[in-house]
Structures are given as C-alpha cells and as structure tokens.
Design an enzyme around this catalytic site. Structure first.
Site, PDB file in Angstrom:
ATOM      1  CG  ASP B 396     -15.028  38.874 123.693  1.00 56.42           C
ATOM      2  OD1 ASP B 396     -15.317  38.427 125.072  1.00 56.42           O
ATOM      3  OD2 ASP B 396     -14.395  38.182 122.858  1.00 56.42           O
ATOM      4  CD  GLU B 425     -13.399  41.582 127.291  1.00 47.50           C
ATOM      5  OE1 GLU B 425     -12.926  40.894 128.114  1.00 47.50           O
ATOM      6  OE2 GLU B 425     -13.230  41.476 125.919  1.00 47.50           O
TER       7      GLU B 425
END
Lengths: 678, 678
Positions: B396, B425
């Site tokens: 993330d 990401e």
C-alpha cells in the site's frame, strides 16, 4: 517528549550507512553512458542540467547543482522544479577545459513546514505549526553566525508568540510565511541527510569554433599563380584575404609532409609514376622527413609559421590533416620496425582490404608490444604542430587506429591545450563514428554527403539534432571532399552545387567545402559511378581559375555572412522540419537558444525543374497570436521580403534555389501596421 | 624477422594498463541506469542480450556473453553479429533469483585472416597468407591439448605445404578455408587482449506469475453467506472454487489485521462511528495485535493457513496487502514511540495533507534515529506472512515510505525467497512509480484507470511496452479498485464495464479487478465527481449477490480462458496499435515471442452507440504474401469467424463490444483453399 533512541552503530548487513536519507536522485542529465564519457558544451554559453529528484510522500525537496572546473573549487547553484520531478539549473563554463557536475538533494523540513502551513486553516493547527516552525528556525540559527543568527533567533521568538484571538492567529500565520524570513532560513539548511548523485559527470567545454565553423579545404601545392608550378605557402598567403572575405573560419590543408617515393602513385591513382608526378600527400614520409617535417617544395618551417600568423591576423585558422600512416620510405620504418606488421617474406605489411592493395601505405601495428613508445611518438606529432601554432587538426581515418589511443592522446593534449580541436574524418558505421566523438573528437564528418531526398535529410538531421548523440557528436557537413565527389554532383552544374551548399551551411552549424573544386563546380568522376575525381588533386597538381565568372564565390560569401549574422544558424539545437506537399521542397527552421532569431529555409531539391508547393509551418513555432496572422520574412539570400500568413503558404522555386529567410519579430497586423517592429 | 621490442612496464601516466586491447564494447543491453538496477525477466524464458561491439579497421571480432546465477559458476555463450555492430545472444535463467551478465570481446586474428584469405585471388598472396595462417594455427595448438592439439598441428602442416601450380594454390586456399578446421581453431582463441564490459549487469528472474497474472480482489469480511454477518476465512474458502473456475490466479485481500478503535472512521468515511462500525482495514493495529496478527472476526491463524492451502490446491494464490502505517492504538505506538513523529502538544503526528487530516492513521517516521530497528521490524512483517505461506504482497502506497527501505527490504527477502512477488500500489508521478519498480517491485499499478480515449490508450500502452521502463516496470492494469471508481464508470452499465475489462485483460499481461463490485457493475460514487464508492467496503460490510443474472462472471471467465490459451496475451512485448478511421474504435494486436500466436483486438470505446469504421492493419504484421490476400480471424470472445482481406477491413461493433480475434496461421488463397491450415 523524551523517548528511547537507539544509537546509530554500523548498519546491519545489506543496509545503507544511513537509511534516514530520503531524497532520491534518479538521474542527472545530460549524461553520456553513465558518465563514462564527457558531455560537450561551449565555453561562455550556459550549460543546462536537469536533475530528476524526489522523495517519498509530500515533503519538500531542495536540489543543488554542484560543478567545478577540474582542479578548481566547487561551486553550487540551486535548481528550480519545473514539472514532473525535473529540477533545472545551468552554469557557464567561462573558459575551455574539463569540468564536472553532480547534484545534491535533501528533504527540507523548513520548506515542507512552510508549504503545509500555507494550507492550514484551523487556529489550533496554526498555533501548533508555529511551535514546530520555531524549533526548525532555532536549528537554522544554530548553523548561522553573526547577524543572520540574531535575525533567525528573533524570527523564532516571533513564532513562539502566543496567539489567542483569531486576528492574532492570522497575523502569526502571515509572519510565519514572510518570504524574507524564509529566504534567510533557506541559507542555513540542514543538509546532514543530503544525497549526492553517484558520479561527478564529466563535461568538456570547447571554444566557440568547435560548435560553429566554416571550413575551406585546399591543396597548397595547387595554389601557384602559374599553371604547372608547385604551389608554396607563400602562394597560399596570397589567397588568404580572399578566403577571409568569403567568411570562412578555417583553412584546412591535406598533409604537408614529405611524400614517399617508394611505390608512389601516379596521376589518377596509377600504380606507376611518370617523371614529375607529385604523389599523394597521404603517403607520408621520405628521406627528408616524416610527420613533423614539411615537404620542401611547399616551403620552410619559417614559411609555415608566417602563414599561420598571417591567417590569424585575418581571423582565419590553419587546420592540418594528420594521417597516422607511413610511406614505405618514412624514417619510422627503419627507426622503429617494431611499429609495423611484417610478412613472412620479410616485407612490411602494407594497407589492404583484399583484393584491394595500398602498397604506398604502411599502417601502424597498434598491437605492437612497443605500443607505449608508439603512442608517445604519435602524440608528439600533434605536439609538434601545436608548437608551430596549429590549433585545429583534421584526423584522417581515426577509426582504423586503436580507439584507446585516441582517448588517451586527445585527453592528454587537451589537458595542456584545451583550445585544440580535432575533426574526426571517419566515414564509417554509426556506432564507430559515435564512439570516436565520445572519446574526444570535437567535430565529426557525417553522412550528409549521401543524404539527398527530403525524407533522408529530415531523418538524418533530426537524429543529429535530437538524438542522444547531440550531447557529444558535433556534425560537420561537407558537400564534397577531395575523396568524395558524390554521385548527385556528377555532371551537375550550378543548381546542384548551390543547393548542396545551402543545405550544408544552414542545416549544420559546422560545415566545410573542398573549396576550389566546389567554387568551380568540378563535377567529373574518374569513372562512372566512382566517387573519385578525374585528375584528382590527390595525385597531381591542379590549377584553379578562381576568378571564373561562374564561381560560387558570391553565394559562399553571402551564406557565410548570413551565418555570422544569425545566431540560429550557429547551433543545431533549434532545428525543426516542416511538412510540404511536394517532396522536392525541403522546409526547415532554426531558432536561437534565446528565441530571438528565427531562420526559415525552403530549398528546391530538384536541380532540373522549378518546383512549387505549400509549406505547412507550425504556427506555435511562428509565435502567431492568431493562426491566420501575417508576418514578414526577409530572404537574406535573395534580398527579398515576403509577407506570409498563417501556417500554410505557397512557394515556387527555381531548380536548386533556396529561400533563407529571417522571421521579423512582431506580427504584422493589417489594421495596425505600426505594431510591426522593423 | 628479429626486431627490438620494448618490455612492457607500467604504462606512462594516463595510459591504460595494456593499450594493445583494440576491441571496444560500447554497450550491453538491456541495462537499467548503467547497471545500478536490475533488469527483470521470467525464469524459464530466454533472456536476450545485445552487445554493441567493434574494433578499429577491418579486423574480425569475437564477442562472448558471460552470465551466472549469483553464487554460481559463470557460463559463456557466443554472440552472433546481426548488423550495425550489434551482437546477439540469449540465455535462459532456469529458476527465479538474481543473475549477472557481461560481455567480453577480442580482435580475433584467425578470423580476420580467414575473412581476408577468402577474398584473396593472387597466387602469391594466397601462398603468403597460408604461411601467416600456419603461424596462427600453431599458436592455437599451443593453447590446445590432446587430440585437438594434434589436429591443429596437422592443419598447420597443411598450410605450410608448398603450392606451386595454380591448381595447388587453389587447393591450398580451399583447405585453408575448411570450415571444420576453422571451428576447431575457434575453440582455442587468443583471448589475451580481450576486453570486458565495465560492469556485471544485474538481472532478476521472476517466476512466470510476475509477468502474467489475473487478480481478483475481495474483502473477506464481506463474504458471509448471510447479509449483515462478518465474513470469515471459511466463507472465502467457499468462494475459492468459483474464482478458480473464472480463471483468476491471485486472490488478493485488503489488510486482515486487527483494526484500530481509536479515531475509527464510520461508514462512508465519517469522522464518528456508530455501534457495529467495522472501520477501515488500513487503520491497522489494536489491543489484540498489529501487522502480524489477524482480526479475530476473520478467523484464526490456523484458519488462514488452511485457506492458503486450499487456494493453492485450486491453483490460486492468496496475496496480502501490507500497509506500513498504524492506527493510534497499534501496539507499536506504545512499544516504539521513537518510530513516530511527535507534535509539540505531546501527541503523535497523524497523516495529513493540509487541510486534509487522517486522524486514524499514524505514519512511521523514516527519519527516526532508530531506523535500523524500524526497518528490521517492518521487514519481519513480510517474513511473518511468508512463514504463513504467502508469496505475493500488494504494498500500500510504497511511495510514502523511504525508497531506500524498499530496496533493502525486497532485496533481502528475495535473497531467501526469490519466488516472492511485490505489487506496488503507487498511483503517483511517473518517475516515482518507475523508481519503485527499479528498486525491486515485481509489478506496478498503472494510469490505465484514467486512460480512456483511443489516443490516450495508444500512447500509454505504447510507452509501457516500448519505453525504457519495459525492462523493469511490469504494469498491472485495474479497471477499478476499492479506492477508485473511475469517473467513466459512474452510472454506467454493462457496455462500459465489459469494455474496460477487455481492455485491461488484453492490453496488459497482468491485470486485476476489485472483483465483486466489478462483476456486479457497482457504479455509484459517494458524491458526484468522487472516485470513492458510495457505501464503500473500506468502511462497512457489504453483501454481494454474485449469482445475479447480469453478473460479468461469464465474460471474465471467457477472457481469462482466452488469456491462458494464447501466449501473445501473456506478455506486453509484442503489442502494436493499428489505425482506424473512427476514434471510437481502438485496434491493437499482440504477437507471441515466437510469432506463432497472433491476437487482434478491436474495441468499441463508445458505451452508448454502435460504431463502425475501417481498420488499417499492417500487412507485414499479418504476414500476407500478397497485400490483398484473405485470412481468417476467430473471434474467441463471440465465437465467430471472420474472413478479412488485406490491410483494410470494415468493422461494426455494439456499444462497449469487442472482437478478441486470433489470426489463423496460413493465408486463405481463393484459388487454392487447401493451403489454409486449420
């Protein structure tokens, strides 16, 4: 808040020494092969560097460009972020020489704090931020001295002032964002977590002539006033004012050394000579001397020095051709037999490319175990002529000598003489030509001679001006040379010669001509399809009637004057091509670095028939306020002025004719013609 | 011939150690930032290397490619010159891991001699050359042993045979050029003057899934059979066979850890919660544990391990989302306060981007003096889940954590576990996304979500498949994510969802969907213009009726089957775009590495109206013998077969519809339809 902090000890395996360094420098550009080779620039002109740098998250970065002249102190200039994580700065190397540059970047807590504060709206957030800021400013004060230190401490005190009422908070925020205070804090940044780009990148700054020059090649032996007489340096001296008036910068001679007698080639490259045959100047060396001697028929060293001096007085330079090869009777062959390759029959291996043989030429063997002595001697040839006042060398076929030698030789010479320039005469495969440029050659011959159609010219010059080579490969475009009468000039007259001259002089900031032959449009090949001239000067004396009425002298003179008056033509950086609807019409333009000089050329590539068509200019390039605006173009070649309108305009040109036009600044407005700046 | 040879001593200043080395290696490609970062490839597939190498003059070169798996022996493969001084070779890394490669080149005197001999015609030249050759072959014999040595000596003797008569000379030349003898000599080259490329270039070989994968993202907590009940891993287990049948490879979960209670966000990202609000899985950590724990409502570690095992049995992998951030009640905050940034008021600095605040998230302070302990702990999170059987991580927002950390962390993990993959990401600026890929991320999210028009898609995917990033940046295209309901899906139905799915699955070898929402075409934003879903699963449980009649399940299943059956779709290397005369029609094709699988897609980008137009294929790409030849295309999506002819063909498509067609090999010839290979 007191908290446990681990001591920084040596990092565990695989970890960097200090993982707290969060700035990233992803690239420093330009850069040739990761810094293995130097980028080239011109002394006195700004050198622009782009640094790709960023950090994680939203924190602010500061990025510095560091540079120095080799052996001199490092200087620093702050870069500016334009967009897309690209930071820009430039510096100007004042004198020719070797320079280095690198980047340093760090996450700047004060700038991050300030950028965030500007966006804060809630009073509590602003109060809290002011406290944080006070701490940062006090840290800066700790790095400052004297008045600056006092001023920073005062600023910190301001930031600590309690702000209760809304208007007090407003005032606090305004004071905290004071740009003058910010500029002061910026002078004392915390650079302890700064990162450097991996390498100091090398840069070579050359004098201006490396990037902008017009060459005129002639054979001194063909300059005698009387036909059939061997020309001398004193004859060349007589021609110099004329060449200077024509606007050339460099007068370049084929080798001026004694010419071998053994295996000497006769006229038109015949294997046998007739009495009086003068041989090829590239068959260097005879009993009277080698690469450091002068062919007695040309004159004495004193004559040569006087010639160089006279040329310099006229704003000209003499360039010498250095060919690292020997005639069989060159003194080296006896003195240093180990520098040559020997055949089983006890003879020296002459140059050959089977089944072709060049019996009058002995190449050096660069794999000799005595290579160090060979290198030193070859370099000393340049040193000798530098001592005689020469500052430009055209090197013959450098791609047939060891590459490592050139890197060393040019590097060593330029350490002492950074003003010395080298032109690489390598007409060979692209990567080889590029390598020579990387190794240090200041200029390079090109494929221009064999690029004829609009498509070929567009593709090739676009590659030269925008490809990766633009940082180190400086093209020098020649429409002819004593070796190359290109096929499209065979049997052609004025239109073809004029057209190729205009192309060379306007497409390339460096260009040259094999002068007398070009002026007089010498166009007969030795045989059909051959690139050799019939009665080539390489093997015999010629006599050139330079006063002939049809000489190209006026066109050359005009073109050189246009080049000197228009900075756009003094560089290749601003070259763009425009579409035409007729592939016999080539349209292109150059813009000066500052954008204040815009030159537009339209050339008729057809040398037999007139051609007409529509040229599609980029209206953004023209800088038109309205797409249909009118503007004036001064055709500097034909002394005409055209009024064009918008991007699409009609052109009609005679065979080989060209418009070389300067865009007038300001746009002609029909309703207000006074807005036009003449 | 005896001659004076200087002894090789230490080279004079500036000279290389051995100037006799004449081979030049100008480039070894591919290469990322001069070898600073690894090129990526797939284990089991050939890795192709191009070496730019040459030497001065006309001598022959030999160029070797050297490579090894780190810690293993170096292997060597000879390259072949194709053209333009480019030498090609490939090797196949058999297993995932780190590899290195470099090139070695030398001037090969035997090959030079042989090439010249082939062109020699004069008997004396051939006789002399044979003597020279005998010497070279004797030298080779000196480097050989045993039978080879004997054979080489015999060959040298043959070369020394006197040849008097013309037919003897002919025979001598033929024997000297014997290819079998040449192959033998080639095995014992003189490599003493060989040069190496400067650096061993790093290469990362990944397992196949790094380059070809279909991801299905779901929230385990929303998988309960009954609405309103918190889903468990056992519920996910129930769904696995369906996902496997749909042809997906990777089932990816948002964070599965305990969710913070302090500052927990309510439904639709509300600042306050209502009883029963489950919070955002990205607000990681609470009293019951942090990044190595499992939210008890999802199940136990044992449940998770069983789920992983069950997935693997079905050919699926479970990918976990690792978000390096903490909820305020994460145990780290108390245990390691020094890992966070503290405000003057004694609270921890939460994440913010003023004026936006994320009070439920504490970022780590990567400038902590305790960074080493922080890095070790963060890495141990991955190690923990690797221990639990996970081999794929979606990371993330890696761009908001220190870059140096990622390079170290991924590098260290992959030393022991070269099969572990990381998806970055990072939806941020291009250079930042590229840097993360260089640092080691196996796959990267892309801008696909915001590329809609034919021009945007063409430009972006051309850049991805042909730009420099192709050697290290592996795109993973997602038409939606739980964070991104892109604007062109707002309020749209089947045509838009189907079209974006086809684009993702065929343009990109790696793609993924936020599965249940995509299957059911969830399309309502939280507010107009927002990319957030209304009633986003990020903040609440959802119940998905996956059996709904209009689900996109059949299309997904079909697309994944087509991808698995067609190697062209398993890589991005062979992507090309074709022109159409309607900008609502996008045409592109992929070709497998071996050229045996050709897929052609035409997609209607209009989601409201049918569109028709002409598609202009490249007939060379099609491999047509005659420009007007006919050929058959099997539309694998719509189970139709089309007969097209030549480059220009007409297409009509319904809103959002696509042809995903395979070109049949062989061309349909009207006069001889049997030539067609079915």
């Amino acid at each position: 808040m007191p908290m446990a902090r681990a001591k920084l000890t040596e990092a565990p395996e695989g970890m960097p020494p200090d993982g707290r360094k969060r700035a990233v420098i992803d690239a420093v550009l330009p850069c040739v092969d990761g810094g293995r080779f130097a980028v080239k620039c011109i002394a006195g002109q700004p050198f622009r560097v782009t640094v790709h740098a960023f950090t994680d998250g939203h924190d602010a970065l500061r990025v510095m460009l560091l540079w120095n002249r080799e052996g001199h102190a490092v200087q620093e200039v702050e870069t500016t972020l334009r967009h897309n994580d690209e930071w820009h700065a430039s510096f100007t190397p004042s004198v020719p020489g070797r320079y280095n540059y690198e980047a340093v970047a760090w996450v700047d807590h004060f700038r991050s704090w300030r950028a965030e504060l500007a966006r804060r709206v809630e009073p509590d957030d602003i109060r809290s931020a002011a406290q944080v800021g006070a701490g940062l400013v006090e840290e800066a004060a700790g790095r400052a001295k004297g008045e600056d230190r006092e001023a920073l401490l005062r600023f910190a005190t301001v930031l600590k002032t309690p702000a209760v009422e809304p208007h007090e908070v407003e005032a606090l925020k305004a004071m905290a964002l004071d740009p003058l205070q910010a500029a002061l804090v910026d002078r004392y940044p915390d650079r302890s977590l700064g990162v450097s780009s991996a390498t100091m990148l090398p840069l070579v700054a050359d004098r201006e002539r490396a990037g902008f020059s017009a060459w005129y090649e002639l054979f001194p032996r063909s300059t005698a006033a009387e036909e059939g007489v061997h020309g001398r340096f004193s004859d060349v001296e007589r021609l110099l004012p004329r060449i200077a008036e024509m606007g050339f910068d460099v007068v370049y001679f084929p080798p001026i050394h004694p010419i071998g007698r053994e295996k000497r080639k006769g006229k038109n490259n015949a294997l046998t000579t007739e009495p009086g045959d003068v041989g090829s100047p590239w068959a260097i060396g005879a009993a009277e001397g080698g690469h450091k001697s002068i062919l007695p028929a040309l004159g004495t060293p004193e004559d040569f020095r006087r010639l160089v001096k006279r040329a310099n007085e006229l704003g000209l330079e003499i360039a010498l051709d250095i060919a690292m090869q020997c005639a069989p009777d060159h003194p080296y062959v006896k003195q240093h037999p180990q520098w040559f390759r020997w055949r089983p029959d006890g003879t020296v291996q002459y140059a050959e490319n089977p089944p072709k043989k060049y019996q009058d030429i002995y190449p050096f063997n660069f794999e000799t175990e005595d290579w160090q002595a060979l290198w030193l001697e070859l370099k000393s040839i340049f040193d000798h002529w530098i001592g005689e006042g020469v500052r430009i060398f055209r090197v013959d076929n450098p791609h047939t000598k060891a590459f490592a030698f050139w890197e060393w030789c040019i590097g060593e010479i330029r350490k002492l003489h950074p003003d010395v320039l080298f032109l690489s005469e390598a007409f060979t495969r692209p990567k080889v030509m590029h390598r020579l440029a990387k190794l240090g050659f200041s200029q390079s011959y090109t494929y221009f001679t064999w690029r004829n159609t609009a498509e070929e010219l567009t593709e090739y010059f676009t590659e030269l001006s925008t490809g990766p080579g633009r940082h180190y490969f400086r093209p020098n475009a020649w429409p002819n040379t004593p070796d190359i009468l290109s096929e499209h000039l065979h049997g052609q007259g004025r239109p073809a010669f004029a057209m190729r001259l205009v192309l060379a002089a306007t497409l390339s900031a460096n260009y040259g001509v094999y002068g007398p032959a070009y002026e007089l449009m010498e166009n007969t090949p030795r045989s059909a399809g051959s690139e050799e001239y019939l009665h080539s000067e390489k093997y015999q004396l010629r006599h050139w009637d330079l006063d002939r009425a049809d000489s190209l002298q006026p066109l050359m003179t005009r073109l050189n004057a246009i080049r000197r008056e228009n900075r756009a033509l003094q560089s290749n950086a601003g070259l763009v091509f425009f579409k035409t609807d007729n592939d016999q019409l080539l349209a292109y333009a150059k813009r000066s670095d500052e954008g204040d000089n815009l030159m537009l050329c339209v050339v008729c590539l057809d040398v037999r028939y007139p051609q007409s068509g529509w040229v599609e200019l980029d209206t953004a390039w023209l800088g038109l306020a309205q797409p249909g605006d009118a503007y004036e173009l001064d055709d500097l070649l034909n002394q005409q002025t055209f009024i064009w309108r918008g991007g699409r305009n009609f052109v009609i040109l005679q065979p080989g004719q060209a418009h070389v036009m300067r865009l007038r600044r300001g746009v002609r407005n029909e309703r207000d013609s006074e807005s036009f700046q003449r």
